[in-house]
Design an enzyme around this catalytic site. Structure first.
Site, PDB file in Angstrom:
ATOM      1  CB  CYS A 399      32.105  91.472  56.155  1.00 21.39           C
ATOM      2  SG  CYS A 399      33.753  91.003  55.476  1.00 21.39           S
ATOM      3  CG  HIS A 526      31.513  94.645  52.398  1.00 24.98           C
ATOM      4  ND1 HIS A 526      31.784  95.275  53.753  1.00 24.98           N
ATOM      5  CD2 HIS A 526      32.556  93.570  52.429  1.00 24.98           C
ATOM      6  CE1 HIS A 526      32.633  94.694  54.251  1.00 24.98           C
ATOM      7  NE2 HIS A 526      32.999  93.601  53.551  1.00 24.98           N
ATOM      8  CD  GLU A 528      28.834  98.016  53.480  1.00 23.08           C
ATOM      9  OE1 GLU A 528      30.078  97.679  53.836  1.00 23.08           O
ATOM     10  OE2 GLU A 528      27.986  96.973  53.334  1.00 23.08           O
TER      11      GLU A 528
END
Length: 579
Positions: A399, A526, A528
């Site tokens: 990001c 993102h 994750e």
């Protein structure tokens, strides 16, 4: 539908989220379909506008919901995809009731906390518990509900009252209350104290809820005499007192719960159609926990961010790195570096901090710059990115990390010295990062590009595409207001910074890769948030592989792990394209 309410006492942050997730994992391992709901008593509509220092990271769901980080625990443990309505807040409930009142649904009655707010809570829970969260789209059988905060908090009272009423509506055989409490052990005496738990259970009973299980958290394993004392003074059987001490890995918690007979208890208490013995899935968790504790090789990653004083601020990033490290048979050494300490101003003000931060950065095997907002610390992040690029250190930017990698490249490789993001310098002559067309600078909450979006690879010659199993596109979760200026991308590509992934329209740059570098990757999304213990995120896996010098071998094997590790992962239902 069976409902399991998890409440907490003595202190907040005691581990209710991990306990709730572990209970869900155990029940799922018994063949049941499980969903989860988190209740946060704060008045905010959602977690989107919080500072990470308030409640930890903001977790983003597929539908764009900005929610409490505990929903991330639920998704990782249970391998499910939740929705924004799985996170209930006081703000949402009051907004819902007030909208109904304005619409005239209450027919002129006085709208009160009881029954209108409490009824709204119960209705919300019952409706959301039925929403499918697994890939098979079947209705869940078990709903685990975590009530945030501690019993006795004034803001949590309406929710406690709602569940006091709900236990009778749902019937005893369908409702169970688990109370998580702390058993402290003062250093002065070394004795494990039960009085805080006794008082917490007394307060819970005074509000109309009786715990079916008391889960006692402690630093060290609790002695049997303490268990018997809690049983006697809290009016429960000894089998209803469960101990969870601090462990090296959260993967161990479901195993500890199962070893203390929790499956047998739930089978009897909730009349569940399950066997007393754990299934293969729980055995796989045990193997994973055992393997985690036996790891010897270490891989160090420097996380360069601005919220480094609280590890929960980057909870999903840490978990994604941990999942990837476990996948390649390494223990993760994550070094948090405050990006402001890498800046020249810190060298003048506190040279010791400055040199210690740079020492950490220099000895790391890989560098990660995660997402964030605001100008503070950005110069330090740019310094770390420059170090990774010039010294050929494996690098992943997520990001804001990707956006700053573009800014750093523009300044030092394109010689655009004033290149910047319009977030930090609205008047820059070289706006390489700009705000999105739909960005509304007025309201802050829910105005970003949020949720799962498709990213299309525009070339086959991409490291990240190979890590994703040579897929034509991927779908990952986003949370950002700014993006790379598409009008300037050709300048970067001529110098070797390739934009290998973009959105479906081709206007938004999603993935960057630097030529002639071991691993220099940036992603606007993102990844994750989609990482799972048994399904590591490809961008994070790539960073760990590059940091350990095994990325090329992995790619040459067709994105397959080495035979010794593959034998371990053959136990798990993994993404076949990764393993």
């Amino acid at each position: 539908m069976k409902y399991i309410l998890v409440t907490g006492g003595v202190i907040s942050g005691i581990g209710k989220g991990i306990i709730a997730s572990s209970i869900g994992t155990i029940l799922k391992s018994c063949g049941l379909r499980v969903t989860a709901i988190k209740i946060d008593p704060y008045i905010n509509i959602d977690a989107g506008t919080f500072s990470p220092y308030e409640h930890g990271e903001v977790f983003v769901l597929n539908d764009g919901g900005e929610v409490d980080l505990d929903l991330g625990n639920y998704e990782r443990f249970l391998d499910i995809n939740l929705y924004k309505d799985n996170n209930i807040t006081t703000g949402k409930i009051y907004q819902h009731v007030i909208n109904k009142e304005r619409h005239g649904d209450y027919l002129g009655k006085t709208v009160q906390v009881v029954p209108h707010i409490t009824d709204a809570v119960q209705e919300w829970v019952m409706n959301q518990a039925k929403v499918p969260v697994d890939d098979d789209r079947r209705e869940p059988q078990i709903c685990v509900i975590e009530l945030g905060g501690t019993i006795g908090d004034i803001e949590g009272m309406p929710f406690v009252e709602a569940f006091r009423q709900f236990q009778f509506k749902a019937k005893r055989e369908n409702f169970c209350n688990i109370h998580v409490s702390l058993v402290p052990q003062p250093n002065a005496t070394g004795e494990q104290k039960t009085k805080p738990t006794q008082n917490s259970v007394r307060a819970l009973r005074g509000l109309g809820l009786s715990p079916d299980l008391i889960v006692c958290r402690s630093a060290k394993p609790i002695e049997m005499a303490v268990k018997e004392k809690i049983s006697m003074f809290c009016h429960v059987e000894p089998e209803q007192v469960i101990f969870i001490h601090d462990v090296s890995s959260t993967y161990r918690v479901p195993i500890l719960l199962e070893e203390q007979g929790i499956i047998k208890y739930f089978k009897q208490r909730l009349n569940l159609p399950i066997d007393d013995q754990p299934s293969d899935l729980l055995m796989r968790w045990k193997k994973m926990a055992d393997r985690y504790e036996r790891l010897l090789k270490v891989c160090s990653i420097a996380l360069v961010g601005k919220y480094t004083k609280l590890s929960d601020c980057y909870a999903s990033v840490f978990k994604a790195l941990e999942h990837s490290a476990l996948a390649i048979n390494h223990k993760l050494d994550l070094m948090y570096i405050d990006s402001t300490e890498l800046e020249r101003s810190t060298e003048v003000e506190n040279s010791v901090k400055y040199h210690q931060a740079w020492q950490k950065l220099c000895k790391a095997d890989g560098i990660l710059v995660p997402g964030g907002f605001g100008i503070r610390g950005t110069e330090g992040k740019l310094q770390a990115i420059s170090w990774a690029r010039t010294k050929k250190k494996p690098f992943l930017g997520v990001c804001l990390g990707m956006q700053l990698a573009v800014v750093e490249f523009a300044r030092n490789c394109l010689n655009w010295k004033d290149a910047n993001s319009t977030e930090f310098d609205p008047d820059t002559k070289n706006p390489v990062v700009i705000d999105m067309p739909e960005h509304n600078p007025g309201d802050m909450g829910g105005t970003m590009r949020l949720g799962k979006r498709r990213t299309v690879f525009k070339t086959q010659n991409s490291v990240l595409r190979k890590l994703y199993g040579d897929e034509m596109f991927v779908e990952e979760r986003h949370r950002h207001r700014y993006e790379v200026n598409p009008e300037l991308t050709h300048c970067f590509e001529e110098k070797g910074l390739k934009f290998v992934g973009h959105d479906t329209e081709g206007n938004r740059m999603e993935i960057i890769e630097l030529e002639n570098h071991p691993y220099f990757v940036g992603v606007q999304f993102h990844p994750e948030f989609s990482s799972r213990p048994m399904k590591p995120s490809p961008p994070y896996l790539g960073l760990l592989l590059a940091a350990t010098g095994t990325l090329n071998a992995y790619l040459q094997r067709g994105c397959k792990l080495s035979p010794s590790i593959s034998r371990f992962y053959s136990f798990f239902p993994l993404n076949q394209h990764l393993y």
